[in-house]
Design a protein around this motif. Structure first.
Motif, PDB file in Angstrom:
ATOM      1  N   PRO A  33     -15.981 -36.353   5.338  1.00 34.93           N
ATOM      2  CA  PRO A  33     -16.033 -37.655   6.016  1.00 34.93           C
ATOM      3  C   PRO A  33     -15.981 -37.489   7.528  1.00 34.93           C
ATOM      4  O   PRO A  33     -15.342 -36.576   8.056  1.00 34.93           O
ATOM      5  N   VAL A  34     -16.674 -38.359   8.238  1.00 33.41           N
ATOM      6  CA  VAL A  34     -16.787 -38.272   9.696  1.00 33.41           C
ATOM      7  C   VAL A  34     -16.023 -39.433  10.323  1.00 33.41           C
ATOM      8  O   VAL A  34     -16.203 -40.586   9.931  1.00 33.41           O
ATOM      9  N   LEU A  66     -30.284 -34.894  18.730  1.00 41.17           N
ATOM     10  CA  LEU A  66     -30.504 -35.017  20.163  1.00 41.17           C
ATOM     11  C   LEU A  66     -29.949 -33.804  20.907  1.00 41.17           C
ATOM     12  O   LEU A  66     -30.563 -33.324  21.864  1.00 41.17           O
ATOM     13  N   ARG A  67     -28.811 -33.285  20.474  1.00 39.69           N
ATOM     14  CA  ARG A  67     -28.208 -32.118  21.146  1.00 39.69           C
ATOM     15  C   ARG A  67     -29.090 -30.887  21.023  1.00 39.69           C
ATOM     16  O   ARG A  67     -29.149 -30.075  21.943  1.00 39.69           O
ATOM     17  N   TRP A  68     -29.758 -30.718  19.870  1.00 37.53           N
ATOM     18  CA  TRP A  68     -30.685 -29.589  19.742  1.00 37.53           C
ATOM     19  C   TRP A  68     -31.814 -29.710  20.761  1.00 37.53           C
ATOM     20  O   TRP A  68     -32.235 -28.717  21.375  1.00 37.53           O
ATOM     21  N   GLY A  69     -32.309 -30.945  20.965  1.00 39.01           N
ATOM     22  CA  GLY A  69     -33.349 -31.133  21.977  1.00 39.01           C
ATOM     23  C   GLY A  69     -32.844 -30.837  23.375  1.00 39.01           C
ATOM     24  O   GLY A  69     -33.543 -30.198  24.174  1.00 39.01           O
ATOM     25  N   LEU A 114     -23.363 -39.320  14.081  1.00 38.93           N
ATOM     26  CA  LEU A 114     -23.192 -37.885  14.326  1.00 38.93           C
ATOM     27  C   LEU A 114     -24.464 -37.115  13.980  1.00 38.93           C
ATOM     28  O   LEU A 114     -24.862 -36.189  14.696  1.00 38.93           O
ATOM     29  N   VAL A 115     -25.119 -37.481  12.882  1.00 34.89           N
ATOM     30  CA  VAL A 115     -26.386 -36.830  12.532  1.00 34.89           C
ATOM     31  C   VAL A 115     -27.411 -37.042  13.633  1.00 34.89           C
ATOM     32  O   VAL A 115     -28.117 -36.109  14.057  1.00 34.89           O
ATOM     33  N   ARG A 167     -22.955 -29.160  11.942  1.00 36.63           N
ATOM     34  CA  ARG A 167     -23.949 -29.441  10.911  1.00 36.63           C
ATOM     35  C   ARG A 167     -23.505 -28.904   9.559  1.00 36.63           C
ATOM     36  O   ARG A 167     -23.704 -29.538   8.517  1.00 36.63           O
ATOM     37  N   ALA A 168     -22.888 -27.727   9.562  1.00 32.28           N
ATOM     38  CA  ALA A 168     -22.384 -27.155   8.309  1.00 32.28           C
ATOM     39  C   ALA A 168     -21.294 -28.041   7.716  1.00 32.28           C
ATOM     40  O   ALA A 168     -21.213 -28.219   6.500  1.00 32.28           O
ATOM     41  N   GLY A 169     -20.444 -28.595   8.585  1.00 28.22           N
ATOM     42  CA  GLY A 169     -19.420 -29.517   8.091  1.00 28.22           C
ATOM     43  C   GLY A 169     -20.014 -30.756   7.461  1.00 28.22           C
ATOM     44  O   GLY A 169     -19.522 -31.247   6.441  1.00 28.22           O
TER      45      GLY A 169
END
Length: 438
Positions: free
Chosen positions: A79-80, A28-31, A22-23, A71-73
């Motif tokens: 836990p993810v 990648l999503r920001w890009g 997820l990190v 990101r805040a979560g």
């Protein structure tokens, strides 16, 4: 950027792998978000296309807010679960569909970006969710055929000829963007797999060395136990014979032979004790903060030929403390110095130096011998591999030195060229603050 690990079987339970994935996906999503914003700006203000800029910007803002919220979560150490990644990728597909529907629908050449999402899902998601992701993407792509007929108020639809011109001119750019994302992504994954294979190979090698050390310890303990009784018997009988012959007219040479037998028995005992220690019997020795000055002194204390050793220990490093078992460290370092003395012809000098390396220290032993050819250097450190004459060594010194260094978190490095001598570097970690305080 750390590449994502390979996908694991589907599970609703949180896992460290899902957190790492997820990190990586968020970065990648920001890009992707920046790239989408640039494309909207170029199309609206560079190419002067009639686009619903407000609606497009609203979708980009929603996407940015989603990223920030996820990101805040993560920053709150929640836990993810892999289901969260699956849901986020479905949401990305919905947003992409909205952007495409508002900017040409199926005529938009950037529909190729759907492939990027499918490629991501193949690596980040388990098999069942990957197929679900593909099915959802196909439905989203198919919905563009319906959504492209919807006309927003105030936005004039271009004619078919203009749509085809825009589609053809944008195909190259769309292909370049999609292919660039996929190639970059696959390269990162391939590199991650190669690094993981290398780490596994190193772990297997360390495990194999540790198993050999354990085997040596068992062998040495068994040999010492089995041989101690006959050696003691030989020593007692030899002593009694020596006493008996002292009162008889036996020649002095016979008595010398008996004394030689006793000396050799004592030597055999010493060899067994040393073999037991070298083979790992010191693994139970407690770890301490060892000052370098004390380590060097204990190394040279019982060394034959210590007058040939030139110690280069800066004043600032004398009190520097390293982490490890003191006796084992001294024995390992003594073995390295002894090897250098044996390799140096005549009464030539051997250098023992120390220098800071990060928070730890690096000890180097340099000789002026004949060095080692590449074939020998490649095998140096293997157990029972030695180039010494019979009786001068068992071929365990470098092997045990490397094993101990790696167990402590350090390393052993050999540099040598035929005819130019050999340098052995032993890197050791620094003692912790708790050890120093103790």
């Amino acid at each position: 950027m750390t590449p994502p690990p390979s996908a694991s079987p589907p599970s609703a339970e949180p896992s460290p792998r899902a957190h790492i994935n997820l990190v990586w996906l968020l970065r990648l999503r920001w890009g992707v978000l920046v790239g989408q914003a640039v494309l909207v700006a170029v199309a609206a203000w560079g190419l002067k296309l009639a686009l619903p800029v407000t609606a497009l910007v609203a979708l980009l803002v929603v996407e940015a807010l989603t990223n920030a919220a996820v990101r805040a979560g993560l920053s709150r150490a929640r836990p993810v679960a892999e289901a969260a990644i699956f849901g986020l990728m479905l949401w990305d597909t919905v947003v992409l569909t909205g952007l495409l529907a508002l900017s040409g629908g199926t005529h938009n050449p950037f529909t190729a970006l759907y492939l990027v999402n499918v490629a991501l899902g193949t690596v980040l998601l388990p098999a069942r969710r990957t197929w679900a992701m593909l099915a959802f993407t196909l439905l989203a792509f198919g919905s563009l055929f319906v959504l492209q007929d919807v006309t927003l108020p105030g936005i004039a639809r271009p004619d078919h000829a203009e749509l085809m011109r825009l589609h053809l001119s944008g195909m190259w750019v769309a292909f370049a963007v999609a292919a660039g994302f996929i190639v970059y992504f696959i390269q990162r994954v391939t590199r991650a797999l190669a690094e993981r294979e290398q780490e596994l190979a190193q772990t297997r090698a360390r495990h194999a060395r540790q198993e050999k050390v354990a085997s040596l310890a068992t062998l040495a303990a068994g040999a010492a136990h089995e041989l101690s009784t006959p050696l003691s018997t030989i020593a007692v009988v030899a002593k009694e014979l020596e006493r008996a012959l002292a009162t008889s007219s036996t020649s002095e040479s016979a008595r010398e032979d008996l004394r030689l037998i006793r000396q050799q028995v004592d030597r055999c005992r010493d060899v067994l004790v040393q073999m037991s220690a070298d083979a790992g019997q010191t693994t139970g020795e407690p770890f301490h903060a060892v000052p370098l000055e004390r380590l060097v002194e204990e190394t040279l204390a019982e060394l034959s030929g210590r007058e040939r050793v030139r110690v280069e220990l800066p004043e600032a490093l004398k009190a520097h403390r390293v982490h490890g078992p003191p006796r084992a460290l001294a024995r390992v370092l003594r073995g390295l110095v002894k090897n250098a003395l044996q390799a140096t012809p005549g009464n030539g000098p051997v250098a023992l130096s120390a220098r800071a390396e990060g928070t730890g220290a690096r000890l180097e032993v340099r000789d002026t011998g004949m060095g080692m050819p590449d074939a020998v250097l490649a095998r140096a450190g293997e157990p029972f591999f030695t180039t010494k004459a019979p009786g001068e060594g068992m071929g365990l010194g470098l092997f045990l030195a490397r094993t101990l260094a790696e167990q402590l978190g350090g390393s052993l490095e050999l540099r040598s060229k035929a005819g130019e001598g050999t340098t052995v570097g032993l890197s050791l970690p620094a003692a912790s603050a708790q050890e120093v305080a103790a």
